[in-house]
Design an enzyme around this catalytic site. Structure first.
Site, PDB file in Angstrom:
ATOM      1  CB  SER A 186     -27.033 -24.329 -32.670  1.00  0.00           C
ATOM      2  OG  SER A 186     -27.500 -23.114 -32.164  1.00  0.00           O
ATOM      3  CB  CYS A 311     -44.680 -23.987 -18.527  1.00  0.00           C
ATOM      4  SG  CYS A 311     -45.837 -23.559 -17.249  1.00  0.00           S
TER       5      CYS A 311
HETATM    6  N1  PLP Z   1     -31.357 -29.485 -31.487  1.00  0.00           N
HETATM    7  C1  PLP Z   1     -30.977 -29.615 -30.212  1.00  0.00           C
HETATM    8  C2  PLP Z   1     -30.527 -30.946 -29.720  1.00  0.00           C
HETATM    9  C3  PLP Z   1     -30.993 -28.512 -29.361  1.00  0.00           C
HETATM   10  O1  PLP Z   1     -30.615 -28.658 -28.083  1.00  0.00           O
HETATM   11  C4  PLP Z   1     -31.427 -27.263 -29.871  1.00  0.00           C
HETATM   12  C5  PLP Z   1     -31.524 -26.093 -28.977  1.00  0.00           C
HETATM   13  O2  PLP Z   1     -31.927 -26.200 -27.833  1.00  0.00           O
HETATM   14  C6  PLP Z   1     -31.791 -27.169 -31.218  1.00  0.00           C
HETATM   15  C7  PLP Z   1     -31.743 -28.302 -31.996  1.00  0.00           C
HETATM   16  C8  PLP Z   1     -32.222 -25.876 -31.831  1.00  0.00           C
HETATM   17  O3  PLP Z   1     -31.133 -24.986 -31.897  1.00  0.00           O
HETATM   18  P1  PLP Z   1     -31.324 -23.423 -32.175  1.00  0.00           P
HETATM   19  O4  PLP Z   1     -31.505 -22.783 -30.849  1.00  0.00           O
HETATM   20  O5  PLP Z   1     -30.056 -22.963 -32.819  1.00  0.00           O
HETATM   21  O6  PLP Z   1     -32.490 -23.264 -33.068  1.00  0.00           O
END
Ligand code: PLP
Length: 365
Positions: A186, A311
């Site tokens: 991401s 929450c």
């Molecule tokens: N996996 C992990 C470990 C994450 O921290 C996050 C986002 O918080 C995601 C997946 C999802 O990412 P995205 O915000 O790009 O959908």
């Protein structure tokens, strides 16, 4: 404002903002064959090379998406109807992606996968199609090494997906060397824009596209490409690798915060402290003080940290990633996440430590 919530989203790098704004002034659909289209397509292919290099794979194995949640959903839904294993402390993108076949493996007190339970599940019928594991936990920063899990998973003929969203830019990520079959990324977690992600898949491994329509992204993800965002992700990936030292050096700030708060305040516990962790993340429990109250009081001092729990209907729910460590709901509900980033300064750290001690002493009086 002091921003200590970089695991939620990190500050976008100025160079990335410049590139994105420059490309947004250009017009061109990357699928078009004329000059404007070819220019847009060039930006995407350059980014594909940058992301591929950052995780050590070939550009042809990288597919851009709208976010890591989309990447994860694409990979997990490729195995719809088949057996999938994952862990209790994974991100909601895995646990809540609607795969009824998902089976959960317990984790130890640091949040690391129980390898003996994994092996016993891999040995039993029905055959496991996919194992999905988080490389760096978003709440605690604990690092789960990929290679031993990949070796075990492959021994039983199954495939491994790695959620490397919190890993890239913080520790070296080697897709090819680790033996993973799939990986999700991401952009907004390593200095790129929000709303752009990618997945990596090893050659010959199946993908069932989530979005169907146009032939974009090698027919693996339909929809007009977000050219500026993808270019921003590419540059951010390159910069994250070049500047990885900044993240490892954050461990000195992290240790300073953990030591001074533990020495000054009673009832402080650091989750995952005895495990290998990334340098920027602190999961801290402060006995008897609700995390919502901690976060609210820090916010009044213009300091942003995360509560870590969902929450709903005004009732705080303990974070599943913390209760998975074998602690009580009450303990999880006193846990906050402090996540530092590439632009964190020593002054920020000092201000935070002093504010936190002052707030907790006041609340406990
Ligand atoms: N996996 C992990 C470990 C994450 O921290 C996050 C986002 O918080 C995601 C997946 C999802 O990412 P995205 O915000 O790009 O959908």
């Amino acid at each position: 404002m002091i921003y200590f919530d970089h695991n939620a989203t990190t500050a976008i790098r100025p160079e990335v903002i410049d590139l994105i704004t420059q490309i947004m002034r250009e017009t061109g659909n990357a699928s078009a064959t004329h000059g404007a289209g070819r220019r847009a397509s060039h930006h995407i292919e350059q980014a594909r090379e940058q992301v591929a290099k950052a995780v050590n794979t070939r550009p042809a194995q990288v597919i851009f998406t709208g976010c890591a949640t989309e990447s994860i959903n694409t990979i997990l839904k490729t195995f719809k109807g088949e057996r999938i294993l994952s862990c209790a402390n994974e991100h909601a993108a895995i646990l809540d992606c609607g795969q009824a076949e998902l089976e959960i493996i317990p984790v130890d007190g640091n949040g690391l996968i129980d390898m003996s339970v994994l092996e016993s599940k891999l040995q039993t019928e029905p055959k496991t199609a996919l194992v999905s594991m988080i490389h760096v936990n978003n709440e605690t920063g604990v690092i789960q090494p990929i290679q031993p899990v990949a070796d075990l998973v492959h021994k039983y003929g199954s495939l491994l997906h790695v959620d490397a969203v919190q890993a890239l830019g913080k520790i070296p990520v080697d897709f090819t060397g680790s033996g993973a079959d799939y990986m999700s990324l991401s952009a907004h977690k390593f200095g790129g824009p929000q709303g752009v992600g990618a997945f990596v898949f090893a050659a010959q491994k199946p993908i069932r596209p989530l979005l169907r329509g146009g032939k974009q992204e090698k027919r693996q993800r339909a929809g007009t490409s977000n050219v500026a965002g993808i270019a921003g992700m590419g540059l951010a990936a390159e910069m994250a690798i070049t500047n990885m030292d900044t993240y490892t050096q954050l461990a000195a700030f992290r240790d300073d915060i953990e030591t001074r708060l533990s020495d000054t305040l009673d009832g402080i516990t650091i989750n995952g402290q005895t495990a290998d962790r990334v340098g920027n993340t602190i999961s801290l429990s402060c006995q008897g003080v609700a995390n919502t109250v901690q976060v609210m009081n820090l916010d009044l001092e213009k300091i942003c940290v995360s509560v870590g729990s969902a929450c709903s209907s005004g009732v705080a729910k303990p974070s599943h990633a913390i209760t998975a460590l074998g602690v009580s709901d009450e303990y999880a509900l006193s846990t906050i996440r402090i996540s530092l980033g590439w632009n964190t300064t020593k002054d920020d750290v000092e201000t935070f430590i002093n504010a936190y001690i002052k707030i907790i002493n006041r609340l406990r009086k």
